[in-house]
Design an enzyme around this catalytic site. Structure first.
Site, mmCIF file in Angstrom:
data_model
loop_
_atom_site.group_PDB
_atom_site.id
_atom_site.type_symbol
_atom_site.label_atom_id
_atom_site.label_comp_id
_atom_site.label_asym_id
_atom_site.label_seq_id
_atom_site.Cartn_x
_atom_site.Cartn_y
_atom_site.Cartn_z
ATOM 1 N N GLU A 59 0.675 -1.535 -0.184
ATOM 2 C CA GLU A 59 0.228 0.001 -0.322
ATOM 3 C C GLU A 59 0.515 1.504 0.024
ATOM 4 O O GLU A 59 0.557 2.210 -0.694
ATOM 5 C CB GLU A 59 -1.104 0.318 1.324
ATOM 6 N N TYR A 60 1.875 0.886 0.100
ATOM 7 C CA TYR A 60 2.964 2.457 1.278
ATOM 8 C C TYR A 60 3.268 2.689 -0.829
ATOM 9 O O TYR A 60 3.939 3.666 -0.909
ATOM 10 C CB TYR A 60 3.970 2.462 1.691
ATOM 11 N N ASP A 61 3.647 1.547 -0.970
ATOM 12 C CA ASP A 61 4.506 1.724 -2.615
ATOM 13 C C ASP A 61 3.484 1.842 -3.304
ATOM 14 O O ASP A 61 3.862 2.782 -4.461
ATOM 15 C CB ASP A 61 4.986 0.246 -3.236
ATOM 16 N N SER A 106 35.563 16.132 21.775
ATOM 17 C CA SER A 106 34.905 14.939 22.547
ATOM 18 C C SER A 106 34.955 15.067 24.249
ATOM 19 O O SER A 106 34.501 16.057 24.732
ATOM 20 C CB SER A 106 35.946 14.475 22.422
ATOM 21 N N GLU A 138 22.341 9.774 29.932
ATOM 22 C CA GLU A 138 22.300 8.869 28.393
ATOM 23 C C GLU A 138 22.893 8.056 28.119
ATOM 24 O O GLU A 138 23.982 7.553 28.784
ATOM 25 C CB GLU A 138 22.359 9.970 27.332
ATOM 26 N N LYS A 140 25.748 6.713 25.768
ATOM 27 C CA LYS A 140 26.829 6.703 24.471
ATOM 28 C C LYS A 140 26.765 5.731 24.045
ATOM 29 O O LYS A 140 27.118 5.105 24.195
ATOM 30 C CB LYS A 140 28.253 6.630 25.950
ATOM 31 N N ASP A 142 28.097 4.321 20.383
ATOM 32 C CA ASP A 142 28.884 4.113 19.674
ATOM 33 C C ASP A 142 28.654 3.880 18.000
ATOM 34 O O ASP A 142 28.675 2.487 17.194
ATOM 35 C CB ASP A 142 29.463 2.459 20.057
ATOM 36 N N GLU A 200 23.924 10.504 16.364
ATOM 37 C CA GLU A 200 24.889 9.413 16.291
ATOM 38 C C GLU A 200 24.217 9.085 15.132
ATOM 39 O O GLU A 200 23.380 8.591 15.068
ATOM 40 C CB GLU A 200 25.436 8.549 17.409
ATOM 41 N N TYR A 252 21.456 13.905 19.673
ATOM 42 C CA TYR A 252 21.218 13.344 21.140
ATOM 43 C C TYR A 252 21.706 15.569 21.456
ATOM 44 O O TYR A 252 21.844 15.660 22.621
ATOM 45 C CB TYR A 252 22.346 13.135 21.831
ATOM 46 N N LYS A 316 26.007 14.198 31.898
ATOM 47 C CA LYS A 316 26.111 16.316 30.996
ATOM 48 C C LYS A 316 25.316 17.571 32.387
ATOM 49 O O LYS A 316 24.064 16.383 32.706
ATOM 50 C CB LYS A 316 24.982 16.588 30.162
ATOM 51 N N LYS A 340 32.483 4.928 31.168
ATOM 52 C CA LYS A 340 32.625 3.847 30.027
ATOM 53 C C LYS A 340 32.590 2.903 31.051
ATOM 54 O O LYS A 340 32.546 2.448 32.276
ATOM 55 C CB LYS A 340 34.185 4.647 29.737
ATOM 56 N N CYS A 433 67.912 -5.447 15.492
ATOM 57 C CA CYS A 433 66.848 -3.954 14.833
ATOM 58 C C CYS A 433 66.541 -5.243 13.488
ATOM 59 O O CYS A 433 66.748 -5.978 12.565
ATOM 60 C CB CYS A 433 66.838 -3.390 14.171
ATOM 61 N N CYS A 436 66.642 -3.093 9.738
ATOM 62 C CA CYS A 436 68.099 -2.851 9.774
ATOM 63 C C CYS A 436 69.308 -3.069 10.201
ATOM 64 O O CYS A 436 70.432 -3.328 9.370
ATOM 65 C CB CYS A 436 67.935 -1.331 10.142
ATOM 66 N N CYS A 449 66.014 0.974 18.429
ATOM 67 C CA CYS A 449 67.314 0.629 17.435
ATOM 68 C C CYS A 449 67.612 1.498 17.508
ATOM 69 O O CYS A 449 66.757 2.881 17.458
ATOM 70 C CB CYS A 449 65.980 0.346 15.866
ATOM 71 N N CYS A 455 67.488 3.760 9.833
ATOM 72 C CA CYS A 455 66.355 2.626 10.149
ATOM 73 C C CYS A 455 65.800 2.995 9.117
ATOM 74 O O CYS A 455 64.491 4.368 9.537
ATOM 75 C CB CYS A 455 66.188 2.563 11.574
HETATM 76 S S1 IVH Z 1 27.337 13.858 23.827
HETATM 77 C C1 IVH Z 1 30.718 18.040 24.231
HETATM 78 N N1 IVH Z 1 25.893 12.323 23.915
HETATM 79 O O1 IVH Z 1 31.289 9.999 21.921
HETATM 80 C C2 IVH Z 1 29.203 17.196 24.602
HETATM 81 N N2 IVH Z 1 28.137 12.380 23.061
HETATM 82 O O2 IVH Z 1 34.158 11.532 22.895
HETATM 83 C C3 IVH Z 1 28.925 16.663 23.413
HETATM 84 N N3 IVH Z 1 27.899 10.116 21.595
HETATM 85 O O3 IVH Z 1 32.254 11.047 19.393
HETATM 86 C C4 IVH Z 1 28.867 15.356 23.092
HETATM 87 N N4 IVH Z 1 26.513 9.438 22.853
HETATM 88 O O4 IVH Z 1 29.316 11.341 19.629
HETATM 89 C C5 IVH Z 1 27.105 13.093 23.878
HETATM 90 N N5 IVH Z 1 24.823 10.388 24.738
HETATM 91 C C6 IVH Z 1 25.686 10.916 23.910
HETATM 92 C C7 IVH Z 1 26.763 10.418 22.840
HETATM 93 C C8 IVH Z 1 28.011 10.884 21.953
HETATM 94 C C9 IVH Z 1 27.799 9.047 21.453
HETATM 95 C C10 IVH Z 1 29.821 10.086 21.079
HETATM 96 C C11 IVH Z 1 29.888 11.693 20.541
HETATM 97 C C12 IVH Z 1 31.231 11.223 20.363
HETATM 98 C C13 IVH Z 1 32.092 10.758 21.798
HETATM 99 C C14 IVH Z 1 32.026 11.588 22.991
#
Ligand code: IVH
Length: 698
Positions: A59-61, A106, A138, A140, A142, A200, A252, A316, A340, A433, A436, A449, A455
């Site tokens: 239907e969407y199509d 970062s 929040e 983090k 990846d 992200e 975010y 934050k 972390k 080494c 070299c 070395c 080298c």
């Molecule tokens: S806040 C200055 N919130 O983590 C603060 N970063 O080293 C802005 N990341 O590459 C970042 N999830 O892209 C924030 N919920 C989140 C995040 C987040 C992933 C990433 C961000 C950055 C690394 C921080």
């Protein structure tokens, strides 16, 4: 797995071309087109954002194809934000590099709860007695970090993180992600004149497994992790390839906004949601370190059940005014921290141990492992660090070992779990080494070395470092090229880089006329390098980004740094006795001195910088608004480089506001508060009075 509609998106529609109206379509056609777009957006939203579709794919199509048909018959009705316009652009040749609206910093990070307690203490101290912090928590994520820019509600730009100040322009690819609004929803909050968001790009773990299985089946190399796969997908030159990958975007952070004022992070997140983005799940608030630690533990426990990769939680400060007051170091904001997770571990077998020689001549034993997936990443090599570490852990070929991975760092071997059968003899570091043949020397636990300038492994490493992003950032001077230059004896020292000619390169595979000219031009363009970058590029022991900046700002010229004595160096804040010894030792070494001399003799001229005295004149805080002729970061950096401050909001304390075209509420506010308003030319003059210039304007 996330729902996905493999539909007509993959088929490139005719490109958007507003052209001149051929005719005015009848009103019922205009209405039908508008209705179809509204309906398609509504169903896409239910499907992708909310996972509760009301209609099926077929239907969407039908709706989608009807809209395509009408747009084909009436091209004057096409708009760039039509649902049919996600894959439109022809493949590109390369990506343009563009500046971010505001830097993508970062985060400071730690695995330790004690560090979180200290972070909380620092924040409380900064807020002052009687003010209780509220933290936003929040996951983090990846994935691949991205900046999205909307003007008047329309998506105009998407830029990868790059070096934080500028990245690659990947708008066409980002448009193909179904959860990225091409136009902001404005049901609750109006579209700001300018909006820059940070988020992200994610590939879900189940989609990743699926995608990799298909790659392997078709004879291609699989990606190492969902993050690499997401990053690789948004760097495709052909956006229809990106469109075929199942990606999502979670937003975010409001990096910059004009026309709307937020007081707290929560308001920003609410606005992000109302504008039609997906935001990370399980965003919570906390008022103490204990609450942060509990949130982290809950997420860690659920980590293996999530369909996306996270490597910790982000903490934050909610209050945006307090954030501005706390500010940032050169790397990260002081008002946030990444908490972390502990690294993930797996068990595998050491198949072979061999030696690698790095740019500083250190011989590093490396273990080649039976490939194993550790937290989504395939690991096949691990550094064994040095002789002592190797002996302490008694690692040998054939042993079964426990390895761990912590974020991006090279995997480590933690311990032996089981000895191999007929255990081989302990691995012995070579006496010469392997590259070299020079007899190695022992320097504490390290084996080195000493043939620093003869080298080839060390020279290759130095060249790669010289051209790397943090150093001189020479495009095209990567590992392969460095190997070629050294092996073909085109370069026997760093200075030779500046005399390589295109004719010498075109003889080799991998170089055409165009790429040879481009490399030579890229090298030549670094003849007048930034002083800080030049210091980094030399590879002086102990001198990284921060020390290089400190030296540059303290001494001003390369000559002054090269001839500085140990006492002058230790007197500088942030430079200890060890560092100052390393720096003077570097320049006093005859062969280093000769190498540096050769660079200068090639006409390399590191640029002098204004020396920062102790007491900076209080130049005051400047706010930029409206469209100014250079990227805002450039203007802000210029003002900060003469000792001024910049801010995103106008207050009584603002020294002056620089207003470009179409300046909005900030200009009004400045006028209301009686704050001085300058145009950009007047700002240039003011900057020049303090010895500053706009980068790129001489
Ligand atoms: S806040 C200055 N919130 O983590 C603060 N970063 O080293 C802005 N990341 O590459 C970042 N999830 O892209 C924030 N919920 C989140 C995040 C987040 C992933 C990433 C961000 C950055 C690394 C921080």
């Amino acid at each position: 797995m996330r729902p996905w509609r493999p539909i007509a998106y993959y088929v490139r529609p005719p490109p958007f071309d507003p052209g001149s109206p051929l005719s005015t379509p009848p009103p019922q056609i205009i209405r039908e087109v508008e209705d179809l777009r509204r309906e398609l957006r509504y169903h896409a939203r239910l499907y992708y954002h909310e996972g509760r579709p009301e209609i099926g794919d077929a239907e969407y199509d039908v709706l989608y194809r009807r809209l395509q048909e009408l747009e084909r018959d009436h091209p004057e009705l096409l708009t760039p934000d039509s649902p049919t316009q996600r894959v439109g652009a022809p493949p590109q040749e390369k990506f343009e590099t563009v500046e971010h609206v505001a830097p993508l910093l970062s985060l400071d990070s730690s695995e330790s709860p004690d560090e979180i307690v200290r972070f909380d203490t620092r924040v409380r101290k900064a807020l002052g007695a009687g003010v209780e912090p509220v933290y936003i928590l929040e996951p983090k994520l990846d994935g691949a970090s991205i900046e999205l820019v909307y003007e008047e509600g329309l998506l105009v730009r998407a830029v990868t993180r790059g070096n934080g100040a500028a990245g690659e322009l990947v708008t066409e690819n980002i448009r193909t992600i179904p959860t990225v609004p091409l136009r902001l929803r404005t049901d609750d909050i109006a579209a700001p004149t300018l909006l820059s968001l940070r988020g992200e790009v994610m590939m879900y773990v189940s989609d990743f497994a699926d995608f990799n299985a298909r790659l392997v089946a078709s004879g291609s190399e699989p990606y190492a992790s969902p993050r690499n796969s997401a990053a690789g997908s948004i760097r495709q030159l052909d956006s229809s390839v990106t469109a075929s990958r199942r990606l999502d975007l979670l937003v975010y952070d409001v990096l910059h906004v004009e026309g709307v004022d937020f007081a707290r992070d929560q308001d920003g997140v609410e606005a992000i949601r109302s504008w039609g983005f997906r935001v990370p799940e399980r965003i919570e608030t906390a008022r103490s370190a204990e609450e942060i630690i509990a949130y982290h533990a809950r997420f860690d426990a659920d980590r293996d059940d999530l369909d996306y990769e996270i490597d910790g939680v982000v903490v934050k400060l909610d209050d945006l005014a307090a954030r501005r007051a706390m500010g940032a170091t050169s790397h990260h904001p002081r008002w946030a921290i990444a908490f972390k997770f502990a690294p993930r571990q797996e068990v595998t077998v050491i198949e072979k141990i061999d030696i690698q020689v790095g740019r500083t001549g250190v011989l590093t034993p490396v273990a080649w492992l039976r490939p194993v997936v550790v937290g989504g990443v395939t690991v096949s090599r691990a550094s064994l660090h040095n002789r002592e570490e190797l002996a302490r852990k008694d690692l040998r070929e054939g042993d079964t070992v426990r390895i761990q991975r912590a974020g991006d760092v090279i995997p480590q071997v933690v311990e032996v779990v089981e000895h191999g059968e007929d255990r081989s003899a302990p691995f012995a570091m070579p006496s010469e080494c392997p590259v070299c043949g020079t007899v190695v020397v022992e320097d504490g636990p390290r084996t080195v070395c000493p043939n620093r300038f003869g080298c080839s492994a060390q020279l290759k490493g130095r060249i790669i470092h010289f051209g790397s992003r943090a150093a001189l950032d020479i495009e095209g001077l990567g590992e392969e090229t460095a190997n070629l230059l050294v092996e073909q004896k085109l370069v026997t020292g760093l200075a030779d880089l500046f005399s390589v000619r295109p004719e010498q390169l075109v003889r080799f595979e991998g170089f055409g006329e165009k790429s040879a000219n481009a490399l030579v031009a890229a090298i030549a363009s670094k003849r007048t390098p930034d002083l800080q970058r030049f210091l980094i590029a030399l590879g002086i022991p102990e001198v990284g980004v921060t020390v290089a900046r400190t030296l540059a700002e303290h001494f001003g010229t390369f000559e002054a740094i090269r001839t500085a004595g140990t006492e002058a160096l230790v007197a500088i804040d942030g430079i200890g006795p060890r560092m100052s010894e390393a720096i003077t030792g570097f320049f006093q070494d005859e062969r280093n001195a000769a190498a540096v001399g050769a660079l200068l003799a090639q006409g390399v001229e590191p640029q002098a910088v204004e020396v920062r005295g102790e007491a900076l004149p209080e130049l005051g805080t400047v706010v930029f608004t409206g469209a100014i002729p250079v990227p805002r970061v450039v203007a802000e950096t210029a003002w900060r480089s003469v000792g001024g401050k910049t801010s995103g909001s106008v207050s009584k304390k603002t020294a002056f506001v620089v207003a470009g075209d179409a300046a909005g509420s900030k200009l009004e506010k400045a006028e209301k508060l009686g704050v001085e308003v300058l145009d950009f030319d007047q700002f240039r003059q003011r900057l020049a009075e303090h010895g500053g210039t706009i980068d790129g304007e001489g």
